[in-house]
Motif scaffolding. Structure first.
Motif, PDB file in Angstrom:
ATOM      1  N   LYS A 110     -22.766  -2.529   0.454  1.00 53.46           N
ATOM      2  CA  LYS A 110     -23.011  -1.957   1.604  1.00 53.46           C
ATOM      3  C   LYS A 110     -23.837  -3.949   1.761  1.00 53.46           C
ATOM      4  CE  LYS A 110     -24.976  -0.720   6.099  1.00 53.46           C
ATOM      5  NZ  LYS A 110     -25.725   1.154   6.021  1.00 53.46           N
ATOM      6  N   VAL A 120      -8.555  -6.393   1.266  1.00 50.93           N
ATOM      7  CA  VAL A 120      -9.399  -6.782   2.025  1.00 50.93           C
ATOM      8  C   VAL A 120     -10.331  -5.754   2.160  1.00 50.93           C
ATOM      9  CG1 VAL A 120     -10.674  -8.066   3.568  1.00 50.93           C
ATOM     10  CG2 VAL A 120      -8.915  -9.179   3.121  1.00 50.93           C
ATOM     11  N   PHE A 121     -11.972  -5.319   2.111  1.00 49.66           N
ATOM     12  CA  PHE A 121     -12.867  -4.660   2.508  1.00 49.66           C
ATOM     13  C   PHE A 121     -14.220  -4.345   2.508  1.00 49.66           C
ATOM     14  CE2 PHE A 121     -12.844  -3.612  -2.130  1.00 49.66           C
ATOM     15  CZ  PHE A 121     -13.683  -3.344  -2.620  1.00 49.66           C
ATOM     16  N   GLU A 122     -14.770  -3.424   3.393  1.00 47.21           N
ATOM     17  CA  GLU A 122     -16.011  -3.829   3.420  1.00 47.21           C
ATOM     18  C   GLU A 122     -16.588  -2.834   2.666  1.00 47.21           C
ATOM     19  OE1 GLU A 122     -17.966  -6.344   5.507  1.00 47.21           O
ATOM     20  OE2 GLU A 122     -15.306  -6.546   5.407  1.00 47.21           O
ATOM     21  N   TYR A 133     -11.928 -10.043  -7.584  1.00 48.43           N
ATOM     22  CA  TYR A 133     -12.356 -10.774  -5.994  1.00 48.43           C
ATOM     23  C   TYR A 133     -12.982 -11.707  -5.550  1.00 48.43           C
ATOM     24  CZ  TYR A 133     -10.476  -6.361  -4.760  1.00 48.43           C
ATOM     25  OH  TYR A 133      -9.344  -4.885  -4.508  1.00 48.43           O
ATOM     26  N   LEU A 157      -6.673  -1.160  -5.640  1.00 55.84           N
ATOM     27  CA  LEU A 157      -7.244  -2.117  -4.572  1.00 55.84           C
ATOM     28  C   LEU A 157      -6.767  -2.261  -3.126  1.00 55.84           C
ATOM     29  CD1 LEU A 157     -10.204  -2.426  -7.501  1.00 55.84           C
ATOM     30  CD2 LEU A 157      -9.794  -0.525  -5.845  1.00 55.84           C
ATOM     31  N   PRO A 158      -7.932  -1.989  -2.333  1.00 53.50           N
ATOM     32  CA  PRO A 158      -6.911  -2.754  -1.046  1.00 53.50           C
ATOM     33  C   PRO A 158      -7.410  -4.477  -0.512  1.00 53.50           C
ATOM     34  CG  PRO A 158      -9.393  -2.148  -0.631  1.00 53.50           C
ATOM     35  CD  PRO A 158      -8.588  -1.111  -2.069  1.00 53.50           C
ATOM     36  N   LYS A 199     -12.631  -9.713  -0.841  1.00 52.43           N
ATOM     37  CA  LYS A 199     -10.847 -10.797  -0.655  1.00 52.43           C
ATOM     38  C   LYS A 199     -10.872 -10.997  -1.843  1.00 52.43           C
ATOM     39  CE  LYS A 199      -8.925 -14.345   1.271  1.00 52.43           C
ATOM     40  NZ  LYS A 199      -9.261 -15.369   1.729  1.00 52.43           N
ATOM     41  N   GLN A 200      -9.359 -10.211  -1.860  1.00 55.23           N
ATOM     42  CA  GLN A 200      -8.775  -9.559  -3.718  1.00 55.23           C
ATOM     43  C   GLN A 200      -7.958 -10.944  -4.049  1.00 55.23           C
ATOM     44  OE1 GLN A 200      -4.282  -8.129  -5.295  1.00 55.23           O
ATOM     45  NE2 GLN A 200      -6.409  -6.179  -4.526  1.00 55.23           N
ATOM     46  N   TYR A 210     -13.367   0.648  -7.984  1.00 55.08           N
ATOM     47  CA  TYR A 210     -13.773  -0.909  -7.828  1.00 55.08           C
ATOM     48  C   TYR A 210     -15.066  -0.169  -9.306  1.00 55.08           C
ATOM     49  CZ  TYR A 210     -15.124  -5.514  -6.551  1.00 55.08           C
ATOM     50  OH  TYR A 210     -15.462  -6.699  -6.608  1.00 55.08           O
ATOM     51  N   SER A 230     -18.416  -8.480   1.867  1.00 58.99           N
ATOM     52  CA  SER A 230     -17.577  -8.364   2.227  1.00 58.99           C
ATOM     53  C   SER A 230     -16.447  -8.581   0.995  1.00 58.99           C
ATOM     54  CB  SER A 230     -17.263  -8.918   3.155  1.00 58.99           C
ATOM     55  OG  SER A 230     -17.374  -9.137   4.360  1.00 58.99           O
ATOM     56  N   ARG A 276     -19.590  -0.311   1.028  1.00 59.18           N
ATOM     57  CA  ARG A 276     -20.446   0.540   1.134  1.00 59.18           C
ATOM     58  C   ARG A 276     -21.622   1.049   0.122  1.00 59.18           C
ATOM     59  NH1 ARG A 276     -15.365   4.811   2.448  1.00 59.18           N
ATOM     60  NH2 ARG A 276     -15.409   4.867   0.415  1.00 59.18           N
TER      61      ARG A 276
END
Length: 125
Positions: free
Chosen positions: A19, A11-13, A35, A8-9, A24-25, A62, A22, A15
């Motif tokens: 939606k 940081v990501f937004e 997160y 997993l990234p 942040k790992q 996720y 935000s 969807r």
């Protein structure tokens, strides 16, 4: 030897159903993620979940909303999130003590320590 799944990234937004959130790992282990999640109103909380591999796409997924309370948990404080993360990370055991479990649609693979599961449900282990 299998290829390592795409993690997993950091940081990501969100969807879809997440939606306007935000992510942040904070931490990652072989069995769990933690997160920090925030919404557009400035509210923050933490989500901790079991690391699941999407065998079909070769990545870590996720958790969806229906996983919370089963293989994912929300925590209002970082202290509680760290406790849950530490409990899940204890599941990191030698490969011969792990049980492979597939979701009903056979698309996700979860590695669960048999000892951890037995201990948590009161059957020793």
């Amino acid at each position: 030897m299998e290829n390592s799944p795409q993690e997993l990234p950091l940081v990501f937004e969100g969807r879809g159903e997440v939606k306007n959130f935000s992510f942040k790992q904070g931490k990652r282990s072989n069995t769990a993620y933690l997160y920090e999640v925030s919404d557009t109103f400035g509210n923050k909380w933490h989500e901790v979940f079991i690391r699941k591999i999407n065998a079909r796409f070769g990545n870590i997924a996720y958790p969806k909303q229906n996983a919370f309370g089963v293989s994912a948990w929300s925590a209002g404080t970082l202290e509680l999130a760290n406790k849950r993360f530490d409990d899940l990370t204890e599941m990191s055991a030698p490969l011969n003590s792990l049980v492979l479990k597939r979701d009903k649609d056979n698309s996700f693979v979860t590695y669960i320590s048999f000892h951890f599961v037995c201990e948590r449900i009161g059957h020793g282990g």
